[in-house]
Write a protein that holds these residues in place. Sequence first.
Motif, short mmCIF file in Angstrom:
data_model
loop_
_atom_site.label_atom_id
_atom_site.label_comp_id
_atom_site.label_asym_id
_atom_site.label_seq_id
_atom_site.Cartn_x
_atom_site.Cartn_y
_atom_site.Cartn_z
N UNK A 14 0.83 -1.20 0.00
CA UNK A 14 0.00 0.00 0.00
C UNK A 14 0.87 1.25 0.00
N UNK A 15 0.51 2.22 -0.86
CA UNK A 15 1.25 3.47 -0.93
C UNK A 15 0.46 4.58 -0.23
N UNK A 16 -0.66 4.97 -0.84
CA UNK A 16 -1.48 6.00 -0.19
C UNK A 16 -2.83 6.08 -0.88
N UNK A 17 -3.74 6.80 -0.22
CA UNK A 17 -5.06 7.04 -0.77
C UNK A 17 -5.06 8.41 -1.44
N UNK A 18 -5.53 8.44 -2.72
CA UNK A 18 -5.51 9.68 -3.48
C UNK A 18 -6.81 10.48 -3.34
N UNK A 19 -7.92 9.79 -3.21
CA UNK A 19 -9.21 10.48 -3.23
C UNK A 19 -10.22 9.64 -2.45
N UNK A 20 -11.10 10.30 -1.69
CA UNK A 20 -12.09 9.60 -0.89
C UNK A 20 -13.46 10.24 -1.11
N UNK A 21 -14.47 9.38 -1.25
CA UNK A 21 -15.85 9.83 -1.38
C UNK A 21 -16.67 9.11 -0.31
N UNK A 22 -17.33 9.89 0.57
CA UNK A 22 -18.14 9.33 1.64
C UNK A 22 -19.62 9.32 1.24
N UNK A 23 -20.37 8.35 1.78
CA UNK A 23 -21.80 8.24 1.50
C UNK A 23 -22.56 8.15 2.83
N UNK A 24 -23.76 8.72 2.83
CA UNK A 24 -24.60 8.64 4.03
C UNK A 24 -25.96 8.08 3.62
N UNK A 25 -26.89 8.10 4.58
CA UNK A 25 -28.22 7.54 4.33
C UNK A 25 -28.99 8.31 3.26
N UNK A 26 -28.60 9.57 3.00
CA UNK A 26 -29.30 10.36 2.00
C UNK A 26 -28.80 10.06 0.58
N UNK A 27 -27.60 9.57 0.47
CA UNK A 27 -27.03 9.24 -0.85
C UNK A 27 -26.71 7.75 -0.90
N UNK A 28 -27.76 6.96 -0.85
CA UNK A 28 -27.56 5.52 -0.79
C UNK A 28 -27.13 4.98 -2.15
N UNK A 29 -26.10 4.14 -2.12
CA UNK A 29 -25.66 3.40 -3.30
C UNK A 29 -25.43 1.96 -2.88
N UNK A 30 -25.64 1.07 -3.84
CA UNK A 30 -25.60 -0.34 -3.53
C UNK A 30 -24.48 -1.03 -4.31
N UNK A 31 -23.50 -1.57 -3.58
CA UNK A 31 -22.38 -2.35 -4.08
C UNK A 31 -21.43 -1.58 -4.98
N UNK A 32 -21.90 -0.51 -5.61
CA UNK A 32 -21.07 0.27 -6.51
C UNK A 32 -21.26 1.74 -6.18
#
Length: 921
Positions: free
Chosen positions: A129-147
């Motif tokens: 592992x080197x590092x994380x370049x970008x992160x996207x968080x999700x909550x109950x208002x922006x539900x996505x399933x498996x993808x």
Amino acid sequence: MKKSIAALLLVLLLLGAAGTYLSLNRDSFTLWPFNQSMPFDGLSKAVSDHQNNLFVIDNAKKTIHKLNSQGVLQFSITSETGKNGEVYRFNDMAVDDQGYLYTIRTLLDPYGIAVKSEQIVRYKPDGQFDRSLFTEEYDSQTKRYRLGSLRNVQVREGMVYFFNDEVHQLTLYQAPVGEASSSEPKSVYTIKLPENKYVSEADGYKPGEIYYSTRSGEIYRAFSDGRSELVYPLPGLDRTRRNFPESLHLDNQGRLIFIDFNSKSISRLDPKQPYIIEGLVNEDKAKASGVELAFDATNSSIGQDGSLIIVETAQINRRLPDGTITPSMVEAQYSEAVKTKAILLWSIAIAGILLVLYAIKLVFFNLLQRRLPLMMKQIFILVPVIAVSMILLSTVIYTSFSTKMEEETFSELLLLAKNGQNLIDGDKLESLTSPLDYNGSIYQSFRKKIQSVFDNNEQDDNQGFYKAVYKYENGVIYRILEDDDGMHMFNPFLQTPENQQVVLQGKPATGQWQDFSGEWRYAIAPIFNSAGKIVGVFETSKNLDGILKHRQLVLQSIIRNIAFISIGLLLVLFLMTYVLLSSIRKLRNSVGEIAKGNWDAVVTINTRDEVSDLGDSVNTMAARIRDYITKVENFSQSYYRFVPQQFLRFLNKESILDVELGDQVEQNMSILIFNIRGFYQLSKRLSPEENFNFVNSFLKRFGPYVRNHQGLMNKYLGAGFMALFPNQADEALRACIEMRKELDIYNSHRAKVGYKAVDFGIGLHKGPLRLGIIGEEQRLEGNVISDGVNLATMLEKMTEPLGASILITDYVVQSLEQPDGFLYRNLGLIQVEGVKEPLHLFDVYQGDPDTVRTLKDKTKALFEQAVTYYQVGRFYDAREAFLMVIKQNRQDKAAQLYFYICDEYFQNGTTAEWNGTLSVS
């Protein structure tokens, strides 16, 4: 005792070291040491670099493997588990020219359904592992399933690009590649999506050369001014809305490659000629190349060499630029380093098991046999017994609970599936006709109703359900809505006996399956329209991981309660034992006095139980011992025992005085049976005195050859003897050959004085035997007990009918250290009357007279070839070969015997019991 305790401490220390090492390498420990390759199991993506290395996402998106151009595994990256039981999955990846790997890593809830967050993660060329370049968080208002929302990570011109689906717009990000890159990705281009269109996939990085597909089945091209132009399907194009483009990619010439699951094909579209759709791969073209493609969960990518990499669940194929499809790659080869490490780990594990067994031996056979307090011994014995009983009881309760829980799960799923008729309006389901209806009013109403039932209860017991709605149309089941954003509307679903029962008979069904994402329990029920016609299927399923979580809590509770009960039982037992041992201590003190010679000591115990009875028995025994000692002191008797001196070294006795009845030892030796042929007829012509003189003279002449080759003369048999050779079989065989040569000299001397020549046969076998002392106290004798003795005796009897002086078994041949130093030929498998298994025999002719030896050596190859023909049933060829042997050596009895039986089998056929052996009676 101190040595045993020290050994036990050392064993525990070694076990701790072995356990620590195995724990640190537990991922490699799962590899069986003799496996040469790793079959693919749940592939979803594959890409290549400029060195033709292949990177594959395997194991249901849990693992990334790097393979070199020869398919040898270089390293594996395994997904982690979140702090609250969440699971990570790899959804896409790309690799730069320096070997850095960029992947979309998605964090799902513990049930593997709802997306919690997504990251663009970079790994070093060695897989670290080197590092994380970008992160996207999700909550109950922006539900996505498996993808999640991140799409298509790609490396172009020294930059890494990826898309972020922001529902109504699509944003392209870029960041520098390579080791020195540490800057955060920045937004470089934003695409405003057409109204009511939702992104499925995207590719490209230059405005005007960026293409994206929608959830409703179109492909658009994005221009620099932010507008989008429809590329597929154009009006008048021979395509229906069911021809949904998936796995969208741009090849090196700017052409679009996509998969159409409805037509089971991979197509190519040149935006410059949008009305021409070229079929690159379909089932027929694949079969023409000898490849089977299922077009189920298929994915594709463009290789650095311009080839099309096709990925299915368990295989990888390439379509080369010339249209050829390569054979399927179904596994990765392990490197020598990986196999060596696996062997090392398993060796350490086996050594650990042996150490555990040795520790048990130290405790139960060394320490417990020492003088320890009875209380300590009870602890060593009862604690493991109670622990095992606790485990067994826990297993029974846990199994019963698990079975009940599974039954309740099926009942719950079936009830929820039947409720699908109330959630899904059949008439509205019928009105959905193509992916254009994605996220429309009907689609959203279905989703809201389902969420109102399943997503309102936040208790763990009611989480982790997977829901899906299918439409049944013209005998085909199509996906409409489910908890997987990677699936698209009107994607055909595989027919199963369960879903056919639902759509054809209208009966709900339950079942279970195990796929790469886990082990699932599901229930499906029909959806009817207002006319009572089955128009769809509603499914509810649950991953067993959620059920296992509840099982583990129950199991922990069971084990904790049983542990408390066991501890209480032990305390009660120890208290009772201490009270009961008081009478035993009295008995021990009194017996100790008797042991010191105080025969007048009396045991006094008044507990009125078995210990009291034992005290009375000890008093009775002491009285009888007093009487017996008085008698023994009045007389003594010595016994003389005779044991052959040769047995002493095998029985590990220093003196004959140490030999006792029943002493025995097992050895692996060569057994030689030597016997004079026709001795009965010869002895009838001699007087008793002449018989004794002849036998003694004969044995005196041939016996020394046994001793000269480290043999042991075990027993004389009247007309012969039995000898044992504890050393190499070569020595035993040399003794046989020298005795046979000596026979010619012996007969020449007999001829000079007018005596007839004599002949003998020798049988030689090697195998396990047991030497020991038999008899009774007044008469002892050394003897050998072994099936090998009978076998060697039978060999000696068969020497004459087989025309051999020395017969040996294959056990002797296999034991020879220098087999090339002897002359012998293969007689094949011989079935002897009274012996169940056939014998593999060899005729040793090295000591035969010169004429016989020369003829047998000359015909050896032809004879053994004939034996092979006979064993495989080629009787005509065998007969002719044996005839050629007989023509050259008319005295060859073995060849004659084979010849006649070959002729018989060729003329009349074999018996039903014939198994390739030669019967000799």
